[in-house]
Each structure stands twice: as structure tokens, then as C-alpha cells.
Design a protein around this motif. Structure first.
Motif, mmCIF file in Angstrom:
data_model
loop_
_atom_site.group_PDB
_atom_site.id
_atom_site.type_symbol
_atom_site.label_atom_id
_atom_site.label_comp_id
_atom_site.label_asym_id
_atom_site.label_seq_id
_atom_site.Cartn_x
_atom_site.Cartn_y
_atom_site.Cartn_z
ATOM 1 N N GLN A 1 0.804 -1.224 0.000
ATOM 2 C CA GLN A 1 0.000 0.000 0.000
ATOM 3 C C GLN A 1 0.841 1.279 0.000
ATOM 4 O OE1 GLN A 1 -2.964 -0.116 3.113
ATOM 5 N NE2 GLN A 1 -3.665 -2.154 2.542
ATOM 6 N N LEU A 2 2.145 1.144 0.117
ATOM 7 C CA LEU A 2 3.018 2.317 0.151
ATOM 8 C C LEU A 2 3.206 2.891 -1.244
ATOM 9 C CD1 LEU A 2 5.743 0.749 2.449
ATOM 10 C CD2 LEU A 2 4.020 2.428 3.140
ATOM 11 N N THR A 3 3.420 4.186 -1.308
ATOM 12 C CA THR A 3 3.729 4.833 -2.587
ATOM 13 C C THR A 3 5.107 5.488 -2.602
ATOM 14 O OG1 THR A 3 2.655 6.896 -1.893
ATOM 15 C CG2 THR A 3 1.289 5.278 -3.064
ATOM 16 N N HIS A 4 5.640 5.818 -1.415
ATOM 17 C CA HIS A 4 6.932 6.491 -1.314
ATOM 18 C C HIS A 4 7.817 5.782 -0.298
ATOM 19 C CE1 HIS A 4 4.329 9.562 -3.014
ATOM 20 N NE2 HIS A 4 5.356 10.356 -3.236
ATOM 21 N N ALA A 5 9.062 5.563 -0.655
ATOM 22 C CA ALA A 5 10.089 5.069 0.263
ATOM 23 C C ALA A 5 11.287 5.994 0.092
ATOM 24 C CB ALA A 5 10.460 3.629 -0.051
ATOM 25 N N VAL A 6 11.483 6.880 1.042
ATOM 26 C CA VAL A 6 12.451 7.962 0.889
ATOM 27 C C VAL A 6 13.764 7.588 1.569
ATOM 28 C CG1 VAL A 6 12.869 10.425 1.271
ATOM 29 C CG2 VAL A 6 10.541 9.603 0.860
ATOM 30 N N ASP A 7 14.834 7.620 0.801
ATOM 31 C CA ASP A 7 16.164 7.319 1.322
ATOM 32 C C ASP A 7 16.693 8.561 2.036
ATOM 33 O OD1 ASP A 7 18.816 6.693 1.816
ATOM 34 O OD2 ASP A 7 19.187 5.873 -0.180
ATOM 35 N N VAL A 8 16.855 8.462 3.356
ATOM 36 C CA VAL A 8 17.307 9.621 4.145
ATOM 37 C C VAL A 8 18.620 9.318 4.866
ATOM 38 C CG1 VAL A 8 14.959 10.487 4.416
ATOM 39 C CG2 VAL A 8 15.906 8.966 6.162
ATOM 40 N N ARG A 9 19.365 8.325 4.395
ATOM 41 C CA ARG A 9 20.607 7.945 5.075
ATOM 42 C C ARG A 9 21.614 9.083 5.108
ATOM 43 N NH1 ARG A 9 21.703 2.475 1.825
ATOM 44 N NH2 ARG A 9 20.781 3.837 0.218
ATOM 45 N N ARG A 10 21.627 9.912 4.082
ATOM 46 C CA ARG A 10 22.573 11.041 4.065
ATOM 47 C C ARG A 10 22.221 12.092 5.112
ATOM 48 N NH1 ARG A 10 23.081 13.378 -1.826
ATOM 49 N NH2 ARG A 10 24.476 14.779 -0.687
ATOM 50 N N TYR A 11 21.032 11.997 5.682
ATOM 51 C CA TYR A 11 20.571 12.992 6.667
ATOM 52 C C TYR A 11 20.402 12.359 8.043
ATOM 53 C CZ TYR A 11 20.004 15.082 2.195
ATOM 54 O OH TYR A 11 20.266 15.531 0.922
ATOM 55 N N ALA A 12 21.081 11.222 8.240
ATOM 56 C CA ALA A 12 21.008 10.534 9.530
ATOM 57 C C ALA A 12 21.556 11.403 10.655
ATOM 58 C CB ALA A 12 21.767 9.208 9.462
ATOM 59 N N ARG A 13 22.586 12.178 10.381
ATOM 60 C CA ARG A 13 23.161 13.031 11.428
ATOM 61 C C ARG A 13 22.133 14.029 11.931
ATOM 62 N NH1 ARG A 13 25.068 18.006 11.282
ATOM 63 N NH2 ARG A 13 25.029 18.031 8.999
ATOM 64 N N GLN A 14 21.418 14.676 11.008
ATOM 65 C CA GLN A 14 20.387 15.635 11.417
ATOM 66 C C GLN A 14 19.248 14.944 12.161
ATOM 67 O OE1 GLN A 14 21.961 15.436 8.436
ATOM 68 N NE2 GLN A 14 21.686 17.307 7.223
ATOM 69 N N LYS A 15 18.847 13.775 11.678
ATOM 70 C CA LYS A 15 17.736 13.057 12.315
ATOM 71 C C LYS A 15 18.125 12.621 13.723
ATOM 72 C CE LYS A 15 14.429 9.290 11.556
ATOM 73 N NZ LYS A 15 13.855 8.366 10.555
ATOM 74 N N ARG A 16 19.335 12.142 13.894
ATOM 75 C CA ARG A 16 19.749 11.707 15.223
ATOM 76 C C ARG A 16 19.888 12.897 16.167
ATOM 77 N NH1 ARG A 16 24.598 7.581 16.847
ATOM 78 N NH2 ARG A 16 25.855 9.038 15.657
ATOM 79 N N ALA A 17 20.389 14.019 15.664
ATOM 80 C CA ALA A 17 20.471 15.220 16.508
ATOM 81 C C ALA A 17 19.082 15.669 16.951
ATOM 82 C CB ALA A 17 21.176 16.342 15.748
#
Length: 262
Positions: free
Chosen positions: A187-203
Motif C-alpha cells: 500500500q506504500l507509494t513512497h520510500a524515501v532514502d534519508v541515510r545522508r541525513y542521519a546526522r540531522q535526524k539523530r540530533a
């Protein structure tokens, strides 16, 4: 071309857990990111002091880490896990909340709005209310793109296994009933690769310090934020959305603005 995305959430830390990497990526790519929360999460874990005020400060810090240009709090009371007590966000009239959110969408000339899936992820009343409100607000403001933030159900159990938190991650919530939480993969339509923004997400996760301790079991925020950087990127490096009305026989897109780009 740049866009404005408004991300609507129930409580502080929801924005990071479900959409933090996507918001950080959008901001880094030059888009305007606006964060709106319905409540300050006053029914969340208490760790001393006035919790609503503390969580507001944490929300602002997390938004800064993600690159959000504006943060708004609608000021409803956190419902906790049980609605029906009166005066809570989950009990507010959908049209009332939607008009308030639509006013922000119009001010921002928003191109996209994020809400939640039909289950509210795991059934929290405030999350289900976000699902009800978001499409009404998008219609009122004529915002062209609505995306429902969720988690790929197929990825959920491996994620819990990596964290070693099965059955303890969110006490009292029905995560063991895999058929009732979040969204089936098909049922998903988007799977967004955010590995390059892991630093921001963890902060941003670490900014929500009040939710890292207290209560039974290991806390989601603490468990994720404490992972070594490579493991964090692997575990939290993808975020999922449903675009209502988008044909589901297409390959999953990595671009949240794919529909707007045509």
C-alpha cells in the motif's frame, strides 16, 4: 523548482521519528519546511519540571536540527492513549482543527502536507485525529499534495529485532499485532532514502531528551539515538508515505515531490 512542505504531527518527537530525515532532506535541497504540531505532548513521559514547556523547547531544538523554517503549535491538549476525557486534541471537531491548519497552509502557499496513515500508525487517538484532519485541511486550502507518513509493516519486525526491543518498545501499544499497525508494503507509494541525513535526524531525536527516560521498558527515542552512527543510518535511513489516490502498481518513489514535478 522549490516547494513548501508543511508537516503536521500530533506531539513533539513524532516529527523526527516519522519524517525527520525527509524534512532534513527537503530543507537541504532548498525547499521550505514548516512544522505544525497539534499538542505539546503533556501526557508524555515526565522527567521533572513543567513538561509542556520543556517539550516545546525540545521541539524547537529538533526543528532547528532538521532545518525547519517555521514551527507552529496549535495548542490542543495531549489526549494520552485514551480520548473522550474532553478538551483533548482527539476530541476536537475535525473541521475546527482543519480550518486552523488550512490557515497556515494558505499563509505558506503550501505545495505539500504530511499527515498520518489511517491507523495513526499504532492507534494513538491523537495520531488517528491527525489522519482525519489533514485531508480536510488540504482540501480547504487547496494544497495539491497530501502524503500520509507511516512505517513499512514489512520492515517493522526486522527494525525491532535490530533494536532488541520487541514487546518493550512502546509499552501498552499493540505492536505485537502486526496486522493492525502501520501499513502493508504493497500500500506504500513512497520510500524515501534519508541515510545522508542521519546526522540531522539523530540530533533531532537527541533534542527530545524528556522522552528518552522514564516509564516502563526502553524508550524509542533513547534506543534509536543511542545506536552507533552506521547502525542508526541503516535502521532509520528510510521513511515511508502513502499518497492517497496514487496508483499503487507503480514502483515506490524516493521523491516526495514526484507528483508535483509531474
Amino acid at each position: 523548482m522549490t516547494y513548501t512542505i508543511v508537516s503536521f504531527h500530533a506531539h513533539p518527537d513524532d516529527e523526527t521519528l516519522l519524517t525527520g530525515g525527509t524534512l532534513a532532506r527537503a530543507a537541504a535541497e532548498g525547499h521550505r519546511v514548516v512544522l505544525v504540531t497539534a499538542t505539546l505532548g503533556e501526557a508524555g513521559l515526565a522527567s521533572g519540571g513543567e513538561l509542556g514547556g520543556r517539550r516545546h523547547a525540545e521541539l524547537l531544538a529538533a526543528a532547528g536540527a532538521l532545518g525547519c523554517a517555521r514551527v507552529e503549535v496549535l495548542g490542543y491538549r495531549d489526549s494520552g492513549l485514551h480520548a473522550g476525557t474532553g478538551g483533548c486534541f482527539a476530541d476536537a471537531p475535525v473541521e475546527e482543527v482543519a480550518h486552523r491548519l488550512a490557515a497556515i497552509l494558505r499563509e505558506e502557499h503550501a505545495d505539500a502536507l504530511t499527515g498520518y496513515d489511517a491507523r495513526g500508525g499504532y492507534g494513538h487517538p491523537d495520531h488517528v485525529q491527525v489522519h482525519r484532519v489533514a485531508p480536510v485541511a488540504a482540501r480547504l486550502a487547496r494544497t495539491p499534495l497530501l502524503l500520509e507518513a507511516t512505517v513499512d509493516r514489512r520492515a517493522l519486525r526486522p527494525l525491532l529485532a535490530v533494536l532488541g526491543l520487541a514487546g518493550r518498545l512502546l509499552p501498552r501499544l499493540p505492536l505485537d499485532g502486526a496486522a493492525t499497525v502501520f501499513t502493508p508494503h504493497e500500500q506504500l507509494t513512497h520510500a524515501v532514502d534519508v541515510r545522508r541525513y542521519a546526522r540531522q535526524k539523530r540530533a533531532a531525536l537527541r533534542a527530545h531528551a524528556s522522552q528518552a527516560t522514564g516509564g516502563p521498558g526502553i524508550r524509542t527515542v533513547a534506543a534509536l539515538a543511542g545506536l552507533p552512527a552506521p547502525i542508526f543510518a541503516a535502521v532509520a535511513g528510510r521513511e515511508w508515505f502513502i499518497e492517497p489516490g496514487r496508483p499503487r502498481n507503480r514502483p515506490l518513489t524516493d521523491d516526495v515531490f514526484a507528483t508535483l514535478r509531474g
